[in-house]
Design an enzyme around this catalytic site. Structure first.
Site, PDB file in Angstrom:
ATOM      1  N   TYR A  51       0.848  -1.198   0.000  1.00 25.91           N
ATOM      2  CA  TYR A  51       0.000   0.000   0.000  1.00 25.91           C
ATOM      3  C   TYR A  51       0.879   1.241   0.000  1.00 25.91           C
ATOM      4  CZ  TYR A  51       0.845   0.921   4.989  1.00 25.91           C
ATOM      5  OH  TYR A  51       1.432   1.211   6.199  1.00 25.91           O
ATOM      6  N   CYS A  52       0.270   2.368  -0.342  1.00 22.38           N
ATOM      7  CA  CYS A  52       0.946   3.663  -0.328  1.00 22.38           C
ATOM      8  C   CYS A  52      -0.067   4.709   0.114  1.00 22.38           C
ATOM      9  CB  CYS A  52       1.565   3.978  -1.693  1.00 22.38           C
ATOM     10  SG  CYS A  52       0.380   4.036  -3.058  1.00 22.38           S
ATOM     11  N   HIS A  53      -0.107   5.845  -0.560  1.00 22.93           N
ATOM     12  CA  HIS A  53      -1.094   6.880  -0.224  1.00 22.93           C
ATOM     13  C   HIS A  53      -2.403   6.658  -0.975  1.00 22.93           C
ATOM     14  CE1 HIS A  53      -2.768  10.736   0.898  1.00 22.93           C
ATOM     15  NE2 HIS A  53      -3.010  10.962  -0.374  1.00 22.93           N
TER      16      HIS A  53
END
Length: 87
Positions: A51-53
């Site tokens: 995941y990231c932003h």
């Protein structure tokens, strides 16, 4: 089934501001430079959840890892998606 490793591909600064419980930091920029960090000694069939932003960097990381032979890599989207899933 193996428990997936949750990988945060954001920057160290973003990670320090808050991350999903149990997530390991492996910034996308490190992957692009060939640094596998926490994954260096991880079997290629280990389930990975990224995941990231927003999910964009996680998708880039997913493609890099798939090209490196990791076979079970999932893009979970953004931090809010992952934290929301944990509730």
């Amino acid at each position: 089934m193996d428990t997936p490793l949750l990988i945060d591909v954001r920057t160290a600064e973003e990670y320090a501001e808050g991350h999903a419980p149990g997530a390991f930091l492996l910034p996308l920029v490190a992957l692009v430079c060939g640094n596998l960090g926490v994954l260096a000694d991880t079997e290629k069939d280990t389930p990975l959840e990224l995941y990231c932003h927003s999910g964009a960097r996680a998708e880039q990381a997913r493609l890099i890892l798939m090209d490196l032979g990791y076979s079970q890599v999932v893009n979970r989207g953004g931090l809010t998606d992952v934290i929301g899933d944990a509730r």
